[in-house]
Design a protein around this motif. Structure first.
Motif, mmCIF file in Angstrom:
data_model
loop_
_atom_site.group_PDB
_atom_site.id
_atom_site.type_symbol
_atom_site.label_atom_id
_atom_site.label_comp_id
_atom_site.label_asym_id
_atom_site.label_seq_id
_atom_site.Cartn_x
_atom_site.Cartn_y
_atom_site.Cartn_z
ATOM 1 N N THR A 56 7.620 6.014 7.702
ATOM 2 C CA THR A 56 6.822 6.903 7.540
ATOM 3 C C THR A 56 7.165 8.345 8.123
ATOM 4 O O THR A 56 6.760 9.229 7.460
ATOM 5 N N THR B 226 -2.214 7.316 3.905
ATOM 6 C CA THR B 226 -2.096 5.630 3.926
ATOM 7 C C THR B 226 -0.949 5.429 4.869
ATOM 8 O O THR B 226 -1.297 4.434 5.912
ATOM 9 N N MET B 227 0.242 5.742 4.819
ATOM 10 C CA MET B 227 1.294 5.221 5.739
ATOM 11 C C MET B 227 0.896 5.612 7.273
ATOM 12 O O MET B 227 1.154 4.575 7.990
ATOM 13 N N PRO C 68 7.321 9.023 -1.657
ATOM 14 C CA PRO C 68 5.890 8.394 -1.322
ATOM 15 C C PRO C 68 4.992 8.535 -2.444
ATOM 16 O O PRO C 68 4.445 7.757 -2.624
ATOM 17 N N THR D 195 1.079 -1.306 0.054
ATOM 18 C CA THR D 195 -0.061 0.174 -0.079
ATOM 19 C C THR D 195 0.776 1.240 -0.008
ATOM 20 O O THR D 195 0.395 2.351 -0.183
ATOM 21 N N SER D 196 2.016 1.128 0.244
ATOM 22 C CA SER D 196 2.779 2.169 0.469
ATOM 23 C C SER D 196 4.399 1.983 0.527
ATOM 24 O O SER D 196 4.724 0.807 0.520
ATOM 25 N N ALA E 55 -0.795 9.705 -0.046
ATOM 26 C CA ALA E 55 0.153 8.802 0.244
ATOM 27 C C ALA E 55 0.891 8.719 1.523
ATOM 28 O O ALA E 55 0.826 7.595 2.218
ATOM 29 N N GLN F 198 3.308 5.659 -4.804
ATOM 30 C CA GLN F 198 1.730 5.795 -5.011
ATOM 31 C C GLN F 198 1.366 5.597 -6.343
ATOM 32 O O GLN F 198 0.704 4.470 -6.849
#
Lengths: 895, 97
Positions: free
Chosen positions: A120, A349-350, A257, A99-100, A346, A261
Motif C-alpha cells: 500500500t 481501498t488499500m 493499483p 479487493t486490491s 483503488a 482494480q
C-alpha cells in the motif's frame, strides 16, 4: 472561448454524473445486464491511457520517434497472452474475493498484513506523482486555451484550476466509489462513467488524427512522405530502451493499483477476458495510430519552442478548428479524470483495508462486542483516504511547481509500481515463494528504485547532492546512483529497471529458498498456484457450537444485516437447521471469512473471525493435505472424520429434538395443571358468587351488581381461554376459512398499533414505526394478519424489561416477500428458550403476566396459513421477531 | 484409487487443447515480431525509413489482433469451455510441493 470551454467541461461532468447515477440505479434494480457486457469491461481497461498518454504520447513521439509505441505494445502483449497470467489472476481474484493488489499479495502470503501495508505504501508513493501529472495536464490544457484567448491566465490561476479539478474528482469518487460497502467491491457507476470517457478520448484523438492526415497534410501518401522528411528520419531503435520499456509497460499494466482494480476486482465474468484479449489491443492501436502524424505536423506548422505535449490541442487551435480543439480538450480531460478516479478509489481501498482497519482492530482487540458499526467506519476511512490521496497529488503538483520534471514522472512511477511484479508472478506460479521472500524482494527493489531513479529525478542538489550523484556515497564509485556497480553509460531508466528488477527477483527467490513458510502460507500457496484444480478451498477453522450468534453480530456490522441474515439463513437451510443460526462448521466459517474479505480484505477478515472462533486455524490434517503424496490416505481419513463429524452433528440434533420433546411433555403436564387451575379459578368464583346470589335473597342492588360483574368478568376470561384453544385447534386442523382481500401492510400495522395503544395506558411503550413506501398492497386476510401484529406488539409491551421500553417496527419488501421486523430494547429471549417459544403453552421463565402461552403458537399457525413465517431473529440486541409473508396469499392458502 | 487420466483424448477435446496452445504461443510470436526491427534497424549509417517501420509495427499489431480475435471466437464455440473458461485438464502440468 475560455468561458465556453468551462461551460462545456461542466456540462460534460454533469453528463458523467448522470451516467454514473443511472448505471448505479440500473444495477440496483437488477436490469443492468448490459453493464456486465465484455465491451464495458474492455473500455474500462482504457484507464491505462491517461492524460500522460493522451497528450504525452505525441510529445514523446516528437522527442524520441517510435519509442512511444512500447508503452502500448507492452499491455497488448499482456492481453494477447491472457491465457498465461490474466486468466489465473482473475480466477484467483474471484475465488479469494481479492479487493486490491495489496490484498492479493497479503492473501497469497499467509494473509500477512505487513506485506499488504508495504504494498500500500509503495503504491501510494508510486501513484501520487502520477495523479499530480494528471492535474498538471488539465491545467496546462486550460492555459493553452487561455493563451489562445490572450488572457494570460497563468500563475495563480493554474493552481486554482488544479485545486478545483482535485476537489471535483474527490467529490465524484466519494459519491460513486463509496456509496456502499459492496460485498463484491464493484462499482457500476464508476465503471460506466470511465467506459464513456474511454469512448470520448478515443474519438477525440482519432478526430484530431484524421484532421491532421487528411485535412492538413492532404492524405496518406503525402503524410508518409512528410514523416520521412521530418527530423525523425534519422531515428533508430535503441534496443535496450525498447526491450526495457516494453517490459516495463507490460509489468505496470499488471501491477498498477488502478489497472488491478479494473482488470481483476471489477471483472464480472472470466469470459470477458476473451473479448478484451483482442478488443483492448485494438483500442490502444487506434490510440497510437495517429500519434506520429500529429507530432510531425505539429513540429512543422507550430512555432519553434511550443510544447509538443500539447500538440493535440494546439494544432486545432492554431488552425482555427475550435470545435475540434474543445473535443480534444474533453478527451484529455477524460483521460485525466478517469485515471484519477479509479486510482484514488483503488488506493483508498488499500489504505482503509490494510492500514486503517488493522490499527483499529488492534485497538479493539478481543472486544468484538464493542465494535460498533464497522461498515460506517470502513466507509468513512475510504472517504477520508480518497481525500487524502487526492490531497497528496495536489500537494505534489503545487510543490513541484508543475515543472517539466513532471513529464518524466510517468515512467518513473511505472518503475516504482512494477516492483510488485516478482512477488506477484512468483506467488501465482511458484508454491515455494514465501512471505519473507516477498517482503525482502519488495524492499530491495523499492530501495533501488528510490535511490537510483526517483530521488535523482528531482535533479542534482535537490534531494541528493551533486557530489553524491557524481562520486557516490563516501566516494565509493560502485555505489553511484546512476551507475551501480560501476556499469556506466546506461540510460538511467534502463539502468534502474535492470538493477531493481534483477535484485528484487534475486532476493525474493533466495530468501524464499532458505525460508520456511508458515502453515497458512503453504495452504494459501497451494490454493493460488493450483487454483484451477481445487475450486473448493481447504478449510481451516474449527468452530464450536454457540459461536454462531456472536459471528452473526459481527457479520451484520461488516456486510450489513440484510446480507448477513441472508448468508446465515441460507447456510442454516443447507445444514437443515431452521432459523438463522447455522452450526459453525469449517465450511461455513471459510465461506463467512471470504464474504467478509470482500468488504475489508483478507487479512482483516481473517483476524476478525479469529477473534471470535479463537485458536489456530490450520490443523495438522490440512498441512498433510498440502502434501500430495498422502492425499489419498488423507482423503480416506478425512472422509471418516467427516462422517464422524456428521454423526456427532446428527447426534447433537437428535439430542436437541429429544430435549425439545421432553420439554414439550413437561410443558404439557404443566399446562394441564395450569389449564385446570385457569379453568378452576374463574369457575370457583362464578360458583361461589352465584351461590351467594341464589341463597341470600335480600341482597341490595349494589352488591348484586358487584357480584354479577365479577361473574361476568370471570366468564369472559373463561370464554377467551376457550376461544384461544378453539382457534388453535381450528388452525392446526386446517379447517380455517381465510378471508383474502387486498390491503396495505402499512395500514394494517398502523391499525394494530392503534388497537394496542387504546387498550391499556398504564405501561408506556414507545413505538418507532419505519414504514416503507415501496411496499405494495398484499392479498391476505387482514384480520388474521392484524391479529399477529397485535399479538407481537402486546407481547413487547408485556415482556420488554427495559426501563424505557421501546419497540421498533420496520417494514421492507424483498424478492416478492414482505418482511416485518419487531425489535424491542429489552433483554430478549435467552438462547435456550428460543426454540420453544412458538410451541403451545410455552412461556419464557415463570413470567408474572398471565396468559396460557398460546399467542405465539397461534401466530405461527396463522402465518403458515398465509404462506408466510414468523421466526425469532437473534443478535438484534433485544427481543426480535421477524414476520414474512407473500404478497399474494392465494397460492398458499390451500384453497 | 484415483482414476488414471486417459492418454489420448477424443477429437473435440484434442482440438480445444491445441487451440489453447495457440493462445499460449501468440504473445511469444508477437514479442518476437516486435523485436525484429531491432535487427533490421541496427544499421546506424543507413537506418530504415521511419514510415516503413511504423507501417511494419501497425501491420503486425493488426495481424496479432486478428489472430487473437479468431482464436477467442473458436474457443467460445469449443465444447470443453462451454461452461466457462475452465480448468486445466488432467494432462496439464501440476505443481508439486
Amino acid at each position: 472561448m475560455i468561458n465556453f470551454l468551462i461551460s462545456a467541461s461542466i456540462f460534460y461532468v454533469a453528463v458523467l454524473f448522470f451516467v454514473a447515477f443511472w448505471a448505479e440505479r440500473a444495477a440496483a434494480q437488477g436490469r443492468g445486464a448490459w453493464l456486465r457486457s465484455p465491451w464495458v469491461y474492455t473500455l474500462s481497461l482504457s484507464i491505462y491511457c491517461t492524460a500522460w498518454t493522451f497528450y504525452g504520447a505525441v510529445g514523446y513521439a516528437a522527442r524520441s520517434g517510435l519509442e512511444y509505441l512500447t508503452i502500448y505494445l507492452g499491455p497488448s502483449l499482456v492481453m494477447l497472452g491472457w491465457w498465461w497470467i490474466l486468466r489465473k489472476l482473475v480466477r484467483i481474484g474471484r475465488a479469494q474475493r481479492v479487493t486490491s493488489i495489496a490484498d492479493l499479495l497479503s492473501s497469497r502470503f499467509g494473509k500477512s498484513n505487513l506485506l499488504a501495508a508495504l504494498v500500500t505504501v509503495l503504491a501510494v508513493v508510486g501513484t501520487t506523482p502520477y495523479i499530480a501529472l494528471q492535474l498538471q495536464s488539465v491545467t496546462l490544457s486550460f492555459s493553452a486555451f487561455a493563451q489562445a484567448d490572450d488572457l494570460g491566465m497563468m500563475g495563480a490561476g493554474n493552481d486554482r484550476s488544479a485545486l478545483w479539478v482535485a476537489l471535483g474528482l474527490a467529490f465524484f469518487t466519494i459519491i460513486f466509489g463509496t456509496r456502499n460497502l459492496d460485498v463484491n467491491e464493484r462499482h457500476h457507476g464508476v465503471v460506466m462513467a470511465i467506459a464513456v470517457e474511454a469512448i470520448v478520448k478515443l474519438c477525440a484523438l482519432v478526430a484530431v488524427g484524421i484532421f491532421v492526415v487528411w485535412g492538413v497534410s492532404g492524405g496518406l501518401a503525402p503524410m508518409l512522405e512528410a514523416i520521412n522528411a521530418s527530423p525523425h528520419q534519422n531515428w533508430h531503435m535503441d534496443n535496450a530502451r525498447w526491450v526495457a520499456l516494453t517490459f516495463l509497460s507490460a509489468a505496470a499494466f499488471l501491477t498498477l493499483p488502478r489497472m488491478f482494480q479494473v482488470l481483476v476486482v471489477e471483472n464480472e465474468d472470466e469470459r470477458h477476458l476473451q473479448t478484451a484479449s483482442w478488443a483492448f489491443p485494438t483500442y490502444v492501436l487506434l490510440m497510437s495510430l495517429f500519434v506520429l502524424p500529429i507530432a510531425v505536423v505539429g513540429q512543422s506548422i507550430l512555432p519553434q519552442g511550443s510544447n509538443p505535449d500539447l500538440y493535440v490541442l494546439t494544432i486545432p487551435l492554431a488552425l482555427g478548428q475550435d470545435t475540434l480543439a474543445i473535443l480534444s480538450f474533453l478527451g484529455g480531460f477524460s483521460s485525466a479524470t478517469s485515471m484519477v478516479v479509479v486510482a484514488s478509489l483503488a488506493l483508498a481501498t488499500m489504505v482503509s483495508n490494510h492500514i486503517v482497519m488493522p490499527i483499529w482492530l488492534r485497538y479493539w482487540q478481543g472486544k468484538f462486542s464493542a465494535f460498533g458499526d464497522v461498515r460506517r467506519i470502513v466507509l468513512l476511512a475510504r472517504r477520508v483516504s480518497i481525500g487524502f490521496v487526492l490531497f497528496l497529488g495536489y500537494l505534489y503538483y503545487s510543490l513541484s511547481g508543475g515543472s517539466a520534471a513532471l513529464a518524466a514522472i510517468g515512467l518513473i512511477s511505472f518503475t516504482g509500481v512494477a516492483q510488485v511484479l516478482p512477488a506477484m508472478i512468483g506467488g501465482l506460479f511458484w508454491r515455494g515463494s514465501t512471505r519473507m521472500g516477498a517482503i525482502c524482494g519488495l524492499l530491495v527493489g523499492f530501495f533501488v528504485w528510490g535511490y537510483s531513479l526517483f530521488l535523482p529525478s528531482f535533479g542534482a542538489d535537490v534531494v541528493m547532492s551533486a557530489n553524491l550523484m557524481q562520486n557516490g556515497p563516501w566516494g565509493i564509485g560502485a555505489l553511484r546512483p546512476q551507475a551501480l556497480f560501476g556499469i556506466d553509460g546506461l540510460d538511467p531508466l534502463v539502468h534502474t529497471i535492470f538493477w531493481s528488477m534483477l535484485l528484487n527477483a534475486v532476493v525474493f527467490v533466495f530468501v524464499s529458498l532458505i525460508d520456511f513458510p508458515s502453515p497458512l502460507e503453504r495452504l494459501q500457496g497451494a490454493q493460488f498456484v493450483n487454483v484451477f484444480d481445487h475450486s473448493s478451498a481447504t478449510s481451516g477453522w474449527t468452530g464450536k457450537a454457540g459461536q454462531s450468534e456472536d459471528l452473526m453480530v459481527m457479520a451484520q456490522r461488516i456486510i450489513g444485516s440484510v446480507q448477513a441474515q441472508k448468508l446465515f439463513q441460507s447456510e442454516a437451510h443447507k445444514q437443515g437447521v431452521s432459523g438463522f443460526l447455522p452450526e459453525p462448521t469449517p465450511e461455513f466459517l471459510e465461506r463467512l471469512e471470504r464474504e467478509l474479505a470482500g468488504s475489508v480484505g483478507a487479512a482483516t477478515a481473517h483476524a476478525m473471525v479469529g477473534q471470535i472462533v479463537g485458536g489456530t486455524s490450520v490443523t495438522v490434517q490440512d498441512l498433510m493435505a498440502v502434501a500430495d503424496e498422502t492425499a489419498q490416505m488423507m482423503e480416506y481419513s478425512s472422509r471418516l472424520e467427516l462422517q464422524s463429524e456428521e454423526l456427532s452433528r446428527t447426534a447433537r440434533q437428535l439430542r436437541n429434538a429429544n430435549d425439545k420433546l421432553t420439554q414439550i411433555s413437561v410443558q404439557k403436564d404443566a399446562f394441564l395443571s395450569q389449564i385446570s387451575h385457569e379453568l378452576r379459578t374463574p369457575m370457583t368464583s362464578i360458583l361461589a358468587f352465584s351461590e351467594i346470589m341464589k341463597e341470600a335473597g335480600d341482597l341490595d342492588r349494589q352488591d348484586l351488581n358487584k357480584y354479577a360483574t365479577i361473574i361476568h368478568a370471570e366468564s369472559t376470561r373463561l370464554t377467551r381461554l376457550l376461544d384461544d384453544l378453539l382457534d388453535l385447534s381450528v388452525l392446526e386442523n386446517g379447517q380455517v376459512h381465510l378471508n383474502l382481500v387486498a390491503c396495505s401492510p402499512n395500514d394494517l400495522l398502523r391499525r394494530a398499533i392503534a388497537t394496542v395503544q387504546a387498550g391499556e395506558a398504564h405501561r408506556i411503550l414507545r413505538i418507532n414505526l419505519r414504514l416503507s413506501d415501496t411496499v405494495p398492497d398484499v392479498i391476505t386476510d387482514p384480520d388474521r394478519l392484524g391479529q399477529v401484529f397485535i399479538n407481537l406488539i402486546t407481547n413487547a409491551r408485556k415482556y420488554c424489561d427495559a426501563a424505557a421500553p421501546e419497540l421498533t417496527i420496520s417494514l421492507t419488501h424483498r424478492a416478492g416477500r414482505i418482511i416485518c421486523d419487531f425489535v424491542d430494547n429489552g433483554s430478549g429471549i435467552p438462547k435456550e428458550d428460543q426454540e420453544m417459544i412458538f410451541e403451545k403453552f410455552a412461556r419464557v421463565g415463570q413470567t408474572k403476566a398471565g396468559g396460557a402461552g398460546l399467542g405465539l403458537a397461534i401466530c405461527r399457525e396463522i402465518m403458515g396459513r398465509l404462506g408466510g413465517d414468523i421466526a425469532y431473529l437473534p443478535g438484534q440486541g433485544g427481543g426480535a421477531f421477524r414476520v414474512t409473508f407473500a404478497v399474494d396469499a392465494h397460492n398458499f392458502s390451500g384453497h | 484409487m484415483a482414476k488414471k487420466p486417459p492418454i489420448f483424448l477424443e477429437r473435440d477435446r484434442y482440438r480445444t487443447r491445441r487451440l489453447v496452445d495457440a493462445l499460449r504461443v501468440l504473445p511469444i510470436l508477437a514479442g518476437i515480431l516486435w523485436l525484429v526491427p531491432a535487427l533490421w534497424a541496427n544499421d546506424t549509417q543507413n537506418p530504415p525509413e521511419i514510415a516503413r517501420l511504423a507501417i511494419y509495427f501497425f501491420c503486425t499489431w493488426a495481424l496479432m489482433i486478428v489472430l487473437s480475435f479468431a482464436l477467442s471466437r473458436r474457443l467460445r464455440h469449443s465444447a470443453e469451455f462451454a461452461g466457462g473458461i475452465g480448468t486445466d485438464g488432467p494432462s496439464a502440468p501440476r505443481d508439486r510441493d
